[in-house]
Each structure stands twice: as C-alpha cells, then as structure tokens.
Scaffold this active site. Sequence first.
Site, PDB file in Angstrom:
ATOM      1  N   HIS B  65       0.837  -1.113  -0.100  1.00 56.19           N
ATOM      2  CA  HIS B  65       0.035  -0.071  -0.024  1.00 56.19           C
ATOM      3  C   HIS B  65       1.038   1.347   0.043  1.00 56.19           C
ATOM      4  O   HIS B  65       0.435   2.279  -0.192  1.00 56.19           O
ATOM      5  CB  HIS B  65      -1.122  -0.023   1.273  1.00 56.19           C
ATOM      6  CG  HIS B  65      -0.580   0.294   2.440  1.00 56.19           C
ATOM      7  ND1 HIS B  65      -0.312  -0.657   3.404  1.00 56.19           N
ATOM      8  CD2 HIS B  65      -0.051   1.325   2.940  1.00 56.19           C
ATOM      9  CE1 HIS B  65       0.230  -0.149   4.526  1.00 56.19           C
ATOM     10  NE2 HIS B  65       0.435   0.988   4.258  1.00 56.19           N
ATOM     11  N   ASP B  96      -0.070  -7.298   1.107  1.00 61.52           N
ATOM     12  CA  ASP B  96       0.338  -5.889   1.593  1.00 61.52           C
ATOM     13  C   ASP B  96       1.972  -5.885   1.534  1.00 61.52           C
ATOM     14  O   ASP B  96       2.358  -5.314   2.619  1.00 61.52           O
ATOM     15  CB  ASP B  96      -0.382  -5.254   2.704  1.00 61.52           C
ATOM     16  CG  ASP B  96      -0.232  -3.829   2.932  1.00 61.52           C
ATOM     17  OD1 ASP B  96      -0.512  -3.267   3.826  1.00 61.52           O
ATOM     18  OD2 ASP B  96       0.322  -3.202   1.683  1.00 61.52           O
ATOM     19  N   SER B 175       4.430   2.373   7.981  1.00 63.63           N
ATOM     20  CA  SER B 175       4.173   0.942   7.108  1.00 63.63           C
ATOM     21  C   SER B 175       5.589   0.643   6.391  1.00 63.63           C
ATOM     22  O   SER B 175       6.252   1.719   5.811  1.00 63.63           O
ATOM     23  CB  SER B 175       3.191   1.500   6.009  1.00 63.63           C
ATOM     24  OG  SER B 175       1.981   1.968   6.909  1.00 63.63           O
TER      25      SER B 175
END
Lengths: 486, 415
Positions: B65, B96, B175
């Site tokens: 992402h 992901d 992330s």
Amino acid sequence: MILSGCASASPPATRPNTLPSPPTLKDRLAAGIVTVRVTGQEWNWKTPWAKQGPWTRTMTGLVVPGPRILVASAGLGNHLLIEVQRDGREQRTPARLALVDHEAPLGLIEVGEPAFWQGLAPLPLAERVPTSGPATIHRWPRSGQLDSASGAVRLVRAGRHGLSRLSLLTVDVTTTMEGGGDSEVVVAGDEVIGLATGKSGDQVGAMASPVLRQFLADAAGKSYHGFARAGIGWQDLTNPDLRAALGLTRAEGGIRLTRVLPHGSGADVLRPGDVILEIGGYALDPTGQFEHPLYGRMSFPLLFTEGREPGDALPMKVLRDGQHLTVAVTLRRMQAQDDRIPPYVFERGPDYTVVGGLVFQDLTGPYLSTWGDWSRRAPPRLLVAYDREGQEPSPERPRIILLTSVLPDPANLGYQDQRDLIVDTVNGKRVGSMDDLRQAFREPQRGFHVVEFVPGQAMRRIVLDAAQAQAAAGRIRVAYGVPAGP
Amino acid sequence: MILAALGLAVAAAAAPDPQAPQSVVLVQVYRSRYDWSLPWRQEAVEGSLGSGFLIEGGRVVTNAHVVADAREVLVRRPDQANPYVATVEAVGNDCDLAVLSVSDPAFTRGLKPLPLGDVPRSGSRVQTYGFPLGGQDVSSTAGIVSRVESRGYVHSGIDAHLVVQTDAAINPGNSGGPVMQEGRVVGVAFQGYPGFDNMGFFIPMPVVRHFLADIHDGQYTGFPDSGLQTTPLLSPSYRRERGLPEGKGGVVVDFVAPGGTADGVVEPGDVIVAVEGVPVANDGTIGLGARVDHGVAWRPRADPHRDLPPHRAPREQAQPLRSRPALRGLRGARVHAPRHRAAQDLRPGLAADRGPQPGLASPLPRGGAAGDRRPRGGGPDPCPAPCRERAADLRRAGRGGAHQRHDPARAGRRG
C-alpha cells in the site's frame, strides 16, 4: 338558522329587521370545510409484536353530499380514532371512516351525530380545473377564523399523491400559505378545484376536483371499484437510431415497454418490447406524453385513471415485431398488498412468526423504513430485491420471507448475530409466504428444523432442535415480551 | 574550542541510537490514483511516506500500500541526504508486501541486510523502526507482542492472514518498517486502528517468507485459497444434525467455489473436522502443533495461534498507515492471485462418502493463515450491515464516483 354553533360570519344582531343577507363565499367555505383529527398507532416493524407510541394528525375535510366528509391524505392508515371539529372550535365529535382508498389516497368520513351537520353544506366541486389564475387555499386553524391563503394556479399535470403509484390529475398552486399538504381545500372562483396533498417550497400539489368527483361517484355506487394502474415499466424513444431500428416512422411517437407486471392492466395483452403508439385514441410522443383536450401535454399513465374504472377496456395501438396491432387492455386495480414487497401496510400489523427465537417476517416497505434513510442504509441484498422484483409477485413466491433477527436463547446458540437473511426453504420446502413458512415448520425433519437461506448470504443453513425450539417459546415470551403467537 | 565542545555535546546528546539498524530506510512515494468513474483520468500527484528495510539481494521490503499507484519511488538512508530512485520489483496486493530495488550501488554500500526471524512469542518485547510522520532519523518504538491472530489486511480488503498485534506504537509512516526482536526481523509494520489505544499490527514472518519465496521465480502467484465458505458449528443442534460425535468439532461447508481448491473434493454439507491433521474447533479455529510451513519454524504459544472464522468481519475498518491519515476508500487496482490447485495429497475416501470425514485435508496456504479465508467473489456476505455501512461511508467520503448511490427513483420509468 340558529346562530350559535353555526359558521355564519355576519350576525344580523345589529339589523334585526332586515332579511338575512345571502351567505358570502367566506360563509359558504366555512360551512363546507371542517377539521378531521386522526389518532393512530404504528407497529414497530423491527419488534413486530409491539406497537409504537400513538400519533395524532390533523387534516382538513371537505363537506360532500351524504352528508359526508372527504379527505385526501395518506395519513389515514392505521387509525384508531377519528374525530371531527367545525367552525374552528375545539369541541370534537366522534366519526368513522366509511371508505378509504389508500392508493389514491382518499377517504370518506361519516359522523353519526346529526347535530354536527347543522349549518354545514357541501361546496361545489369544479368539473374542470383552471390552468392559471388566482386560487385560494383554506383550512381551519386550531381556533378562530377560517385560514385562507392566496395563491395562483401554476400548472395542471398528471401526478402522484402520498405513497400512491396512481397517476391522477393534479393542480399545482403557488401560495404564501405556511405548511400544508394535509388535504386543505383549494378554491378558484366559487368552486373547489382540489385538495392539497403535498407542499414543496412555496408550492402546493392538490388532487384535482375531477378526481374527487370520480371518487365520490364511485363511492355512491353499489361497490367501490377504485382506480386502475397500468403496471408497466417503459423507456423513452428519443434516440433516432433506436426508433429506426424498431421500425418507427419519423412521424410516429411512442414509448417502449420494458416490464409488464403480472398483476397489472397490461398483463395478458402487452409484452416487454412492445412500442405503445396510442392509448384511448391519443397518440403518444417519444417521451410518453399525449395532448389532453383540456390541459395540454400530459404524461400517459393519466389515461388509465381519468374517467375510467377497473374492468373498462382501454384500446391501444402497439408496434410489435414490426407489426402494427390494435389491442385492448382490461383495466385492473393494483393494490399494495399484491406487490411482492408492499410499499405500505395498513390496518394490520406485521405478519411475523417466532420459532425458537428466530423471528421471521415478510419483506415490506414499512420494514425497510425502519432503516430511516433506507435506500442508503438498508442491507444491499434487500435493496436489490426491492428494485428488481418489488412489484412483481410470482404465484409460487408471492412474498420475500426474511429471518429478520434472533432473540438469543439457548435453543438458538450460534445464530444470535444473524440478521435479515432471505429464506429459501424450511424443512425442505420452498417458502414464498408466511403461510408456507408456518406450514413448513409444522413438519420438522428427523427432529430438526432446517432453515436454508438463499445462497450468498452470511449463513446458508440454520438447524434447530425442534423440541428445544418448542421449549424455548415460554422463555422467549417472558424474556422479550413476545406474545404467544402463531 | 568551547563552540566545538558545545557542538560535540549537542551531537552526543542527539546521536542516533547505535542499536537502530542502519538498514531501515525512508520510502517516499509520489503517486497518482486512477479515477474509476472517469476512467481516462488520473488524479493529481500526491506524495506519501513510508518505511522499508534492506534484505539480502540488495532489496528493500515495504508494504504494497506504500507503493500503490506510485509514479516515482525514492528511498533515503537515515545517514545520507540524497534519495535514490527505486524500482518496484514485485508487489503482493493480497498480503500488502512489496519489494524495491535500487540500481545505484551506492545505496547498499555499507548497509547490512537485516536477518529474518520467526513469529515472536506472545508477551515478548519487540521494537519497531521506521519513519512515522517522516523525519530524518529512524524512529523506534517498543512494546510487546499482544496477540497473534488472523485478521483482514485492509490494503486489499478481501484477504486475511496472520497478524501480530502489538502495543508498540505504529503510526502513519511506519508502514513497511521492520519489527525486530533480538536483532532479527519478526515482522513488517503495516496497519493500525485509529481511535484504539496501543493497538498496532505487523505482518509476521510466515507471510513475508511466503511472499519472498513466491517472487523468487520473478512472478508473484499469491496465496492459495480453500475456496470454501463455511459456517461454524456453535449450535449443538446443528452439530447433532450433521452427525458430529460428541466432543468433536468442525465447521460445515456452505459453498465450494467452482474451479477452486476444494472443488470436486469437498461438498456443501460436509463438515471439515481437521486440516492437515490439525483438528478444527467448532468456531473454525485450529491450534497448531508442529507447523508445516514454508521454512518457518513456528512453535505454539500459551495461546495457540488461532484462525478467526471466515465470516466474522472486523467491526471497524483497520487503516493502512500512510502519512496521509484519511482513508481514501477502496483502492483501484486489485490483483487477484489465481487459485492453486491442491498441491498436497488428499486423504483417500473423500469422494464416495458425504458427511464428516476424519482427517479431511485441505491444502494449507503456504506460510499464511491456516483454514479459511473469505473466498473472492460469489462467496458469503462477509460484511454485515454495520461493517458495510461504514465501508459505504468511507467510499462516499473518499472517491465519490466509485460508488453509485442506490436511487430507486432512477431505476427506470414505471407506472
């Protein structure tokens, strides 16, 4: 004429020796308009064994020959008590609903007490309505003088009122009146031209007097026939290539049918794909409008209601597979309870049953309405059903049956969170109505109730122990206030 | 002299944590999303930040992402000023994860790839490294392993794998950054729950190793799916009706995806009582003993690793972490991994008999969540009304055009 209790506005007390002056328009209006107070109670469709708190609505009633009172309002449904008031006074007289057509919506009220009618007289209903010019709108306030607001007729059109799908002659009046849409009496000249059923901005939409006259004539007959509806879906034919492909000439208009409901007027005669060119002698243009002799361009569904009643034959010219045909449809009255998902349910509560804490109901408009802004918030699967097949019942599956919720009990352990699942079979039997469901629950399979849901939902199958489900009934009654039911 | 001393003193106080691995990098992405209602359009370029870390082969691991819809990806070492242009080598949208490479050899000079570890024990301490809200130096936070479970991965929205919940702070920008224990990477930080305290999630090593092994041949194939839609057997009545012996657990099959893994092997009405010899409990969970997985040794903990039943959807949508806090709605491009045909052998005696079978085997997705995940398309309604409503709100808030409001008035003319 006794002055007290009468609406006469000019007491001749100061001129005892003159003849009483002829009643003014204002006098006559005051003598022809009353207030109707309706009290009722809705069911709570999410807990269908219980009712909500009572409501009271006030609407304006028109005195008509009988004598009776005519109201045009969708607010008559689920009434428990009707009272009438006159002359802007608080005093209430009990009344009863003699006839109601929720699909119009129109109601006729009778008052048993003869003293109530003293001095009241019907107002004339116009045979045709003006398409422009001044108009006034009347109602009684809580007390005092008749409230009359000025306005102007803006438009005469084919329109719908309340929750109805019927197309009826409608008069739009621009007005300074505050609020409205509760059957106020619309007057032009000295005739009633309509009863207001809706208000939007500064505009009131009124059911036009010809419709009211038609209703009263029907009501005076031996049995009430109501209004017919086409029961079709259609598309415009404005695209020239589509018209050419269908074989229409440049001069021809017409609309193309996309749906023909099995319980509508078009069933048996019309088919999807038919191009309707003419109805009742009136040619349709590519958007479905015809030239009304009195009121100009109007939308064609009006031709199913105006001056016609169910059972009448309505001739049409149709283009089907390149052939021009003359057909006649037999007009049919379509009632809400005949739809697969009825848009409204009045005079009866939800049809539900509870088995082992599982609550089953048929899908209806009122149930969807419990979501408030339901077209956005209700489960998509129910919305798809509403959109696709809401109006189309089938003989095998007249209704859509839901497991709406579960009342947690040891008998239904594991299923407590299930909501709004569309039922396919119960104990091996297809279920298309609540009666089917109840019948199927009478025959458990090897000691189990097996409920199967339409595929693609959160659960495919629920199994209850039949004896346990039976035993649970008592506990559930006590815990949740569900009465011993079907 | 004094200035120099001051300077040194300041430098000493603010020196980066010598424990912090140098191999954690800032990933800076410029992306342009697609407009799904005006399909010739791309939206204006927007920037976002994430983290990544170096593994062997000169590759940087980050989240899918982070690099979704990227038009330019830059990576920057915490000890250098200049960013390097990076290329996205592989993306796994169903887990992901993504891998970047940098052509400039100066990028990896002096950097050591981080060694990969295992699933950490519940209660043990972990440390995250990354660039929350961007920043110059690596930021680290610490916490414990709160729980290991299976949850939905928000990036695709339709996949669920193992996740590890931690109270180490994981914030937008984290992330793609590593979560470490005793010098090894035990996970990749990737999502959190806004409004919930101390609840961040990272992707554990079985999922990461599966992804890395998969892309080894240059093509990402994805995680296999059982293709089964099942219902837990929490109802004693249902268990009896299925003939499940007392004390034995399982889940009943509602639907078998045509062409899927279990097609032709399992039928609706069957009860799955064990997967690869591991018994399945009535709520669909399995407790794992010796673990069959793709090179990952995975030992049971005090709370055995459990798999959430597939039809229970999270009540709140977890948010993938980015520098932009607002969830923008459903992403455009989705990669659906093709289903694997059963790679493992199936126990005999399946075809003839209906009904529950001991030892009914379904191939375990390699390295990922055991048991069932939501099948794609045509499967159950995994999102009950409150969840869907929220999702619909999110879509409306975000893209507007992506979701057409249901309007019965527009559904054709009727009379």
